[in-house]
Design a protein around this motif. Sequence first.
Motif, PDB file in Angstrom:
ATOM      1  N   GLY B  94       0.805  -1.220   0.000  1.00 56.80           N
ATOM      2  CA  GLY B  94       0.000   0.000   0.000  1.00 56.80           C
ATOM      3  C   GLY B  94       0.833   1.262   0.000  1.00 56.80           C
ATOM      4  O   GLY B  94       0.294   2.359  -0.138  1.00 56.80           O
ATOM      5  N   THR B  98       1.698  -0.834  -4.858  1.00 55.43           N
ATOM      6  CA  THR B  98       0.236  -0.719  -4.876  1.00 55.43           C
ATOM      7  C   THR B  98      -0.277  -1.374  -6.161  1.00 55.43           C
ATOM      8  O   THR B  98       0.504  -1.751  -7.026  1.00 55.43           O
ATOM      9  CB  THR B  98      -0.212   0.758  -4.859  1.00 55.43           C
ATOM     10  OG1 THR B  98       0.385   1.418  -5.962  1.00 55.43           O
ATOM     11  CG2 THR B  98       0.165   1.429  -3.564  1.00 55.43           C
ATOM     12  N   THR B  99      -1.602  -1.473  -6.252  1.00 54.64           N
ATOM     13  CA  THR B  99      -2.164  -2.260  -7.337  1.00 54.64           C
ATOM     14  C   THR B  99      -3.353  -1.595  -8.006  1.00 54.64           C
ATOM     15  O   THR B  99      -4.154  -0.944  -7.341  1.00 54.64           O
ATOM     16  CB  THR B  99      -2.661  -3.619  -6.803  1.00 54.64           C
ATOM     17  OG1 THR B  99      -1.690  -4.131  -5.927  1.00 54.64           O
ATOM     18  CG2 THR B  99      -2.895  -4.595  -7.923  1.00 54.64           C
ATOM     19  N   PHE B 101      -6.496  -3.120  -9.864  1.00 53.82           N
ATOM     20  CA  PHE B 101      -7.106  -4.430 -10.096  1.00 53.82           C
ATOM     21  C   PHE B 101      -7.960  -4.429 -11.354  1.00 53.82           C
ATOM     22  O   PHE B 101      -8.249  -3.385 -11.944  1.00 53.82           O
ATOM     23  CB  PHE B 101      -7.957  -4.845  -8.905  1.00 53.82           C
ATOM     24  CG  PHE B 101      -7.151  -5.207  -7.704  1.00 53.82           C
ATOM     25  CD1 PHE B 101      -6.491  -6.420  -7.643  1.00 53.82           C
ATOM     26  CD2 PHE B 101      -7.035  -4.340  -6.635  1.00 53.82           C
ATOM     27  CE1 PHE B 101      -5.745  -6.769  -6.544  1.00 53.82           C
ATOM     28  CE2 PHE B 101      -6.288  -4.681  -5.530  1.00 53.82           C
ATOM     29  CZ  PHE B 101      -5.642  -5.894  -5.479  1.00 53.82           C
ATOM     30  N   GLN B 102      -8.401  -5.630 -11.688  1.00 48.48           N
ATOM     31  CA  GLN B 102      -9.122  -5.808 -12.948  1.00 48.48           C
ATOM     32  C   GLN B 102     -10.477  -5.112 -12.982  1.00 48.48           C
ATOM     33  O   GLN B 102     -10.708  -4.234 -13.780  1.00 48.48           O
ATOM     34  CB  GLN B 102      -9.319  -7.304 -13.211  1.00 48.48           C
ATOM     35  CG  GLN B 102     -10.215  -7.578 -14.408  1.00 48.48           C
ATOM     36  CD  GLN B 102     -10.335  -9.050 -14.695  1.00 48.48           C
ATOM     37  OE1 GLN B 102      -9.630  -9.854 -14.122  1.00 48.48           O
ATOM     38  NE2 GLN B 102     -11.210  -9.400 -15.596  1.00 48.48           N
ATOM     39  N   SER B 106     -16.260  -4.086  -8.821  1.00 47.68           N
ATOM     40  CA  SER B 106     -16.278  -4.761  -7.527  1.00 47.68           C
ATOM     41  C   SER B 106     -15.074  -4.397  -6.677  1.00 47.68           C
ATOM     42  O   SER B 106     -15.055  -4.696  -5.494  1.00 47.68           O
ATOM     43  CB  SER B 106     -16.345  -6.279  -7.733  1.00 47.68           C
ATOM     44  OG  SER B 106     -15.296  -6.699  -8.556  1.00 47.68           O
ATOM     45  N   SER B 107     -14.086  -3.735  -7.267  1.00 43.64           N
ATOM     46  CA  SER B 107     -12.876  -3.455  -6.494  1.00 43.64           C
ATOM     47  C   SER B 107     -12.974  -2.184  -5.663  1.00 43.64           C
ATOM     48  O   SER B 107     -12.070  -1.874  -4.907  1.00 43.64           O
ATOM     49  CB  SER B 107     -11.663  -3.354  -7.421  1.00 43.64           C
ATOM     50  OG  SER B 107     -11.412  -4.599  -8.013  1.00 43.64           O
ATOM     51  N   LEU B 108     -14.052  -1.424  -5.846  1.00 46.50           N
ATOM     52  CA  LEU B 108     -14.238  -0.240  -5.021  1.00 46.50           C
ATOM     53  C   LEU B 108     -15.429  -0.487  -4.097  1.00 46.50           C
ATOM     54  O   LEU B 108     -16.452  -1.000  -4.537  1.00 46.50           O
ATOM     55  CB  LEU B 108     -14.487   0.990  -5.898  1.00 46.50           C
ATOM     56  CG  LEU B 108     -13.342   1.382  -6.845  1.00 46.50           C
ATOM     57  CD1 LEU B 108     -13.760   2.548  -7.726  1.00 46.50           C
ATOM     58  CD2 LEU B 108     -12.103   1.749  -6.053  1.00 46.50           C
ATOM     59  N   ASP B 109     -15.278  -0.102  -2.833  1.00 48.19           N
ATOM     60  CA  ASP B 109     -16.347  -0.340  -1.864  1.00 48.19           C
ATOM     61  C   ASP B 109     -17.606   0.434  -2.258  1.00 48.19           C
ATOM     62  O   ASP B 109     -17.575   1.661  -2.351  1.00 48.19           O
ATOM     63  CB  ASP B 109     -15.874   0.093  -0.473  1.00 48.19           C
ATOM     64  CG  ASP B 109     -16.840  -0.336   0.609  1.00 48.19           C
ATOM     65  OD1 ASP B 109     -18.048  -0.473   0.313  1.00 48.19           O
ATOM     66  OD2 ASP B 109     -16.401  -0.547   1.749  1.00 48.19           O
ATOM     67  N   VAL B 121      -6.147   7.928   1.459  1.00 50.55           N
ATOM     68  CA  VAL B 121      -4.812   7.680   0.924  1.00 50.55           C
ATOM     69  C   VAL B 121      -4.032   8.970   0.750  1.00 50.55           C
ATOM     70  O   VAL B 121      -2.844   9.051   1.084  1.00 50.55           O
ATOM     71  CB  VAL B 121      -4.908   6.939  -0.435  1.00 50.55           C
ATOM     72  CG1 VAL B 121      -3.533   6.726  -1.024  1.00 50.55           C
ATOM     73  CG2 VAL B 121      -5.603   5.600  -0.247  1.00 50.55           C
ATOM     74  N   TYR B 147     -20.576   7.951  -5.506  1.00 52.00           N
ATOM     75  CA  TYR B 147     -20.308   6.566  -5.130  1.00 52.00           C
ATOM     76  C   TYR B 147     -19.889   5.801  -6.387  1.00 52.00           C
ATOM     77  O   TYR B 147     -20.269   6.181  -7.497  1.00 52.00           O
ATOM     78  CB  TYR B 147     -21.569   5.929  -4.537  1.00 52.00           C
ATOM     79  CG  TYR B 147     -21.900   6.463  -3.168  1.00 52.00           C
ATOM     80  CD1 TYR B 147     -21.315   5.892  -2.032  1.00 52.00           C
ATOM     81  CD2 TYR B 147     -22.766   7.536  -3.011  1.00 52.00           C
ATOM     82  CE1 TYR B 147     -21.610   6.378  -0.775  1.00 52.00           C
ATOM     83  CE2 TYR B 147     -23.062   8.028  -1.750  1.00 52.00           C
ATOM     84  CZ  TYR B 147     -22.479   7.450  -0.638  1.00 52.00           C
ATOM     85  OH  TYR B 147     -22.760   7.935   0.601  1.00 52.00           O
ATOM     86  N   MET B 160      -9.383   4.156  -9.396  1.00 52.82           N
ATOM     87  CA  MET B 160      -8.521   3.076  -8.903  1.00 52.82           C
ATOM     88  C   MET B 160      -7.046   3.436  -9.129  1.00 52.82           C
ATOM     89  O   MET B 160      -6.203   3.213  -8.258  1.00 52.82           O
ATOM     90  CB  MET B 160      -8.900   1.810  -9.695  1.00 52.82           C
ATOM     91  CG  MET B 160      -8.242   0.558  -9.254  1.00 52.82           C
ATOM     92  SD  MET B 160      -9.133  -0.197  -7.909  1.00 52.82           S
ATOM     93  CE  MET B 160      -7.737  -0.744  -6.955  1.00 52.82           C
ATOM     94  N   LEU B 163      -5.981   6.053  -6.668  1.00 55.03           N
ATOM     95  CA  LEU B 163      -5.768   5.429  -5.353  1.00 55.03           C
ATOM     96  C   LEU B 163      -4.394   4.751  -5.310  1.00 55.03           C
ATOM     97  O   LEU B 163      -3.667   4.851  -4.331  1.00 55.03           O
ATOM     98  CB  LEU B 163      -6.841   4.361  -5.089  1.00 55.03           C
ATOM     99  CG  LEU B 163      -8.215   4.824  -4.637  1.00 55.03           C
ATOM    100  CD1 LEU B 163      -9.194   3.661  -4.688  1.00 55.03           C
ATOM    101  CD2 LEU B 163      -8.150   5.381  -3.230  1.00 55.03           C
ATOM    102  N   ALA B 164      -4.059   4.045  -6.400  1.00 51.59           N
ATOM    103  CA  ALA B 164      -2.833   3.267  -6.401  1.00 51.59           C
ATOM    104  C   ALA B 164      -1.596   4.154  -6.506  1.00 51.59           C
ATOM    105  O   ALA B 164      -0.550   3.830  -5.955  1.00 51.59           O
ATOM    106  CB  ALA B 164      -2.857   2.264  -7.553  1.00 51.59           C
ATOM    107  N   ARG B 167       0.235   7.479  -3.334  1.00 50.55           N
ATOM    108  CA  ARG B 167       1.312   7.434  -2.348  1.00 50.55           C
ATOM    109  C   ARG B 167       2.686   7.346  -3.011  1.00 50.55           C
ATOM    110  O   ARG B 167       3.683   7.131  -2.344  1.00 50.55           O
ATOM    111  CB  ARG B 167       1.113   6.254  -1.412  1.00 50.55           C
ATOM    112  CG  ARG B 167       0.012   6.506  -0.382  1.00 50.55           C
ATOM    113  CD  ARG B 167       0.110   5.489   0.740  1.00 50.55           C
ATOM    114  NE  ARG B 167      -0.954   5.701   1.707  1.00 50.55           N
ATOM    115  CZ  ARG B 167      -1.768   4.728   2.115  1.00 50.55           C
ATOM    116  NH1 ARG B 167      -1.646   3.523   1.613  1.00 50.55           N
ATOM    117  NH2 ARG B 167      -2.690   4.972   3.012  1.00 50.55           N
TER     118      ARG B 167
END
Lengths: 330, 550
Positions: B94, B98-99, B101-102, B106-109, B121, B147, B160, B163-164, B167
């Motif tokens: 993190g 960091t990543t 994803f595909q 579904s990868s975000l809450d 972050v 959202y 995404m 986010l990755a 940092r």
Amino acid sequence: MLRFTVRRIASLIVVLFALLVLVFLISRYGGDPVRGYLGANASADAVAAMRTRLGLDQPIWVQFADYLSRLARLDLGTSLATRRPVAAELAQRIPATAELALWTVFFSVLIGILLARVYTLKSRFSGVLRLILFSAASAPAFLIATGGVLIFFVQLHWLPVSGRTGYGPSTGLSGMYVLDGLLTGNLPYAMDALRHLILPALAASLGPGVALARVLADGLSTSLRSAYARTARSLGETESAVLRRHGLRNAASPALSLLGVQVGMMLSSLVVVEQIFSWNGLGQFLVRAIGGADTATVATISLLLGAFYVVVNALVDIALAVVDPRVRLS
Amino acid sequence: MSKPHAGVLEVAGLSIRYTSRTPAVLAVDDVSLTVAPGQCVGLVGESGSGKSTIGAAVQGLLTRETHVEADGTVRVDGVDLDVTAEAGWDGVRGHRVTTVFQDPMSSLDPTMTVGRMLTRVTGSKQESLRWLEAVEIRDPGTVLRAYPHQLSGGMRQRVMIALALARGPALLVADEPTTALDVSVQAQILRLLTRERERLGCGVLFITHDLGVARAMCDEVAVMRHGRLVERGPAATVFGAPAEPYTQRLVASRLTLSTDRQRPIGLPDPTVLTAMRETGAAPDDLEHRWERGDLHWSSFTRERTEVRGGHTLELAGVTKSFRTGGLFGAAHKTVLTGVDLRVARHQSVALVGESGSGKSTILRIVAGLETADAGDVYVDRTQGAGVQVVFQDAGASLTPWRTVGQLLAERLEDLPKKERDQRVRLALERVALDPALAGSRPGQLSGGQRQRVAIARAIVVPPALLLCDEPTSALDVSVACSVLNLLNLLRHELGLSILFVTHDLAAARIIADRVDVISDGTIVEQVPAASMSTDMTSEYGRRLLDAVLA
């Protein structure tokens, strides 16, 4: 959110009205109120006179308008069983049932959360516990109640099993004895009322509680295995932060929906539980009214229970919308 | 912290075993690779090759798994780490790695606003806004309050990425970052990733099954199969002159806009060869002719006695809208406006468009799963037994508790048992499935086998019209290649009329005679597949063309 709430309440009002119509129709056609009052052997004249007195010779919509206006004035007629005004009977019993219902919901949620935690433990003990509780949850409330009476009253003498208090009716305003005891500073009174509550509330909440635990545990394990939980971990969140920030909230929706449905089942088991524990609430009153063919009273209590169920589910929907933005924004 | 000449990721002799099953599954077998700062290394392979396990391992996502064993070393940004133990990952996961994803859906809450996730972050709202601008989100203020479900797939993937990258990691793992996206969005996301990599100078481990994407993105590629690295080297070399047979097959399976449409695609494939031999029309030295490029689909075309001309499918002025919303505040969303579409006898038409363009709605209307609000839908049923559909997710479209034989026989119920069995056998042979599989259930088959069962079920009684809804997009490249070849074989052999819905122009070009481009519920142009790249003129069509990776 406001828009969703307003819309949900609007549809709640529609459903409540439909419920009113339904209950009205059942009370008019579900049995003959005249025969209920006069008995099967009344003369034709007396029946006709009673019909006029009760307004049953009026057109149906006039009767319905009359019914609504009497409902608004809380003029609910006289109970055949007790020969007292139904409104007065209800005023005394609603707090009793409300208190029992609230504690039942509270215990269900408590059992649900505690058990959900046990479910996630990976030990042999939790497997055994799961099996026992699953069997317990499959048992109907009256069986659990009877078992509770046998163990905690007959054998152990730990808990009382009859009535709401050992002291007599509360002097407080709410009619809910634990609350009244606390409000008036009468702690022994509150404790006594609580002791009387434990067995009936537990009997009615064990089934819903275990069901809730299963859904909550499932939801938690699903959301902890989800892609967004993986994202959170990959962003360096600790496991407890993943649970707190992402797991609980996402697991709450199915549990909340279930709770809404379970409240309905809880109401029907409360009727039985009140009988067993001589709890002088709506359930007992309902049973007496049914026994006495007191159609009007049965209809009124049905209306109350139905309205309670519908309102609770509207609240659940609103709570769901708070928890899950997809509900309110889609 | 990082040494000047060290790689941001150094993996040496890494083996990973999943011990939950006996015998243990060796997911990764003695893999070594290095990612230098600023370098993009592609990890290419088909499903089950172990590429995603490596991806999870180097981010420390396997530390909580109880049934994982590993050998070898992993060093991220100069820190030696154990991929199976939590110790040491704090501050690395993190932060240094960091990543992306595909699946951005579904990868975000779903219960959290973009702002809440991002600010966790970045630390402040201003920083979050700045990052949303950096990933080219037009209205960052609004998106911050939104959202995930309110954003498009491309937007979610941008979030995404923000986010990755926020940092400033030394290593970014991109795990199939564009697989779930539309092609034109894919191109934008890839450009964004390349630009940010150059700006931030981080190393990228790019995991993908898509050779085109790997070629476009990576300096170096490592090809994986069954957990092993089979070939590695500069991207240009591996794709230009692959040394290993497996890589050669993969590279040959890749479709571009210059792939020859007249001949089977890819290298000779035993599955397709078997099916070709079953037709009885195959020339003798089949395999050699394929290899030499001397095998043409036309040799499988059967003599047809009926007169050409006429249409199998005619849609005229088809309109459709859906009702959304509940009891109060219902709204109508128009999906199709006056669609005219014809599929001639024995013709194959590809309907191309992005998600939400209405292409799937057309397919559902033709299949009879929806009804049009207005307009005419005509299917010439004298040409065969109605309309059959092959869906994208064959696994979901096959009843799990029925055997393959039962599934196929469903459409043959009025035939005597003996003839039924024979027809089932024939259909399985046509898609090169072993007739012994008739006793298996869908769950026991691979994805490619399931898709072939779905095709066999559709053609067990040749339909007037075969509808295909992205039948290859969920499959590995080599499997997709066989499915396309099989469909082409059936098309030539049986003279099937096909309507093929896809967002992949390269696949459309292979399977279709004509390509229709649909955008916002209207067909914007119709061009012959053979001259698609020159004839396509609509702005939307050009955009789709540009999005196909060369």
